[in-house]
Design an enzyme around this catalytic site. Structure first.
Site, PDB file in Angstrom:
ATOM      1  N   THR A 190       0.876  -1.176   0.000  1.00  0.00           N
ATOM      2  CA  THR A 190       0.000   0.000   0.000  1.00  0.00           C
ATOM      3  C   THR A 190       0.908   1.219   0.000  1.00  0.00           C
ATOM      4  O   THR A 190       1.654   1.453   0.947  1.00  0.00           O
ATOM      5  CB  THR A 190      -0.919   0.014   1.228  1.00  0.00           C
ATOM      6  OG1 THR A 190      -1.768  -1.137   1.177  1.00  0.00           O
ATOM      7  CG2 THR A 190      -1.782   1.275   1.244  1.00  0.00           C
ATOM      8  N   LYS A 230       0.657   4.951   8.340  1.00  0.00           N
ATOM      9  CA  LYS A 230       1.252   5.266   7.030  1.00  0.00           C
ATOM     10  C   LYS A 230       0.179   5.375   5.960  1.00  0.00           C
ATOM     11  O   LYS A 230       0.157   6.334   5.173  1.00  0.00           O
ATOM     12  CB  LYS A 230       2.275   4.189   6.667  1.00  0.00           C
ATOM     13  CG  LYS A 230       2.878   4.312   5.279  1.00  0.00           C
ATOM     14  CD  LYS A 230       2.199   3.379   4.252  1.00  0.00           C
ATOM     15  CE  LYS A 230       2.405   1.923   4.582  1.00  0.00           C
ATOM     16  NZ  LYS A 230       1.822   1.012   3.539  1.00  0.00           N
ATOM     17  N   LYS A 255      -7.241   1.419  -2.822  1.00  0.00           N
ATOM     18  CA  LYS A 255      -6.834   0.994  -1.478  1.00  0.00           C
ATOM     19  C   LYS A 255      -7.021   2.127  -0.471  1.00  0.00           C
ATOM     20  O   LYS A 255      -7.377   1.893   0.694  1.00  0.00           O
ATOM     21  CB  LYS A 255      -5.380   0.538  -1.492  1.00  0.00           C
ATOM     22  CG  LYS A 255      -4.874   0.018  -0.128  1.00  0.00           C
ATOM     23  CD  LYS A 255      -5.685  -1.180   0.374  1.00  0.00           C
ATOM     24  CE  LYS A 255      -5.263  -1.597   1.789  1.00  0.00           C
ATOM     25  NZ  LYS A 255      -3.946  -2.251   1.841  1.00  0.00           N
TER      26      LYS A 255
END
Length: 296
Positions: free
Chosen positions: A102, A245, A177
């Site tokens: 990701t 993150k 995502k």
């Protein structure tokens, strides 16, 4: 031409919580798999299964024609692809590159453009489903890139996921995502607040879950992570630090588009606090600690 076990050597970079299971499924399917990880010990189980260890990313890239990366942060992706010993410089012309980390949509587009200039074919293909989805080979795989490249790699994707969808051009997988992580962020707050409420009301949270997980409140987090919360199992299926993150990337992308995301901002602030308390290496379900500490 579809990539099959007869015409491919898969190089897999990153054998952590997710990558180990994913690479394992490819080995079990009969593919020849080369592996590299910053810590070799985390690849030992795969080596015992038949994976071949490579000492550097460059070595792996020169010996593979399909290279899959599953690392931690965008800076790691940048290093793996564009560093001195990186994939872009060492992959053979005609190789397929698949970043399943990701990461930032803009970085995915950069990888695509640089790959194309070198005669390489790149996809961004982040996944969702956590450690359970990885172990059971039922990950959702969100793909960005060219349709012909996607079609060639579908046989490989099908060994690690059950919901494999091409979302659009380069970067579209990462944008999708981000949508996934935004939805999870607020859902995790709701799950924690529901459990805290059940406790404060004198209910049995385990029994409450049986009623609400199959109704309109149902979610992956409620079914799979809430039970872990109740037994203080905070082992990482997905690290707090990695979720932070992801939310950071999503917030930056949303701001670039001028999109208001107050739920995401709240969730990130809570997870930042959790990390500051020492839980950055815990699983995302550790968020419940903030609620229980405050209400006990």
């Amino acid at each position: 031409m579809a990539i099959t076990k007869e015409n491919s050597i898969i190089g897999f970079v990153g054998t952590g919580v997710m990558g180990k299971s994913m690479a394992g499924h490819l080995l079990k399917a009969g593919y020849q798999v080369l592996v590299f990880n910053r810590t070799k010990a985390r690849a030992e189980e795969l080596i015992q299964m038949g994976a071949v260890w490579q000492d550097t990313v460059a070595e792996l890239a020169t010996r593979s024609n399909v290279i899959i990366t599953m690392v931690g942060y965008p800076k790691d992706v940048e290093q793996v692809y564009f560093g001195k010993d990186g994939i872009i410089s060492h992959a053979k012309s005609g190789s397929y590159l698949v970043d399943m980390t990701t990461s930032a949509p803009a970085l995915a587009k950069k990888i695509y453009d640089e790959s194309l200039a070198k005669g390489l074919y790149a996809l961004d293909a982040p996944v969702s489903g956590g450690d359970i989805g990885a172990k059971e080979a039922r990950l959702a795989i969100m793909v960005g890139g060219d349709e012909a490249v996607f079609d060639a790699l579908v046989p490989i994707f099908n060994f690690v996921g059950k919901n494999v969808i091409l979302q659009g051009q380069a970067g579209a997988g990462q944008h999708t995502k981000m949508c996934n992580q935004i939805a999870i962020a607020s859902t995790m707050i709701g799950v924690c607040e529901a459990i805290a409420y059940a406790k404060m009301a004198g209910l049995k949270p385990e029994t409450v879950l049986k009623s609400i997980e199959s109704g309109a409140a149902g979610s992956f987090s409620l079914t799979n992570l809430a039970p872990r919360m109740l037994v203080n199992n905070f082992a990482p299926g997905f690290y707090v630090k990695h979720f932070i993150k992801d939310m950071t990337i999503a917030l930056a992308s949303a701001q670039e588009m001028g999109l208001l995301t107050p739920g995401l901002e709240l969730a990130k602030s809570l997870y930042d606090k959790l990390a500051e308390q020492g839980d950055e290496n815990s699983g995302t379900q550790a968020l419940i600690k903030l609620y229980l500490e405050k209400n006990q």
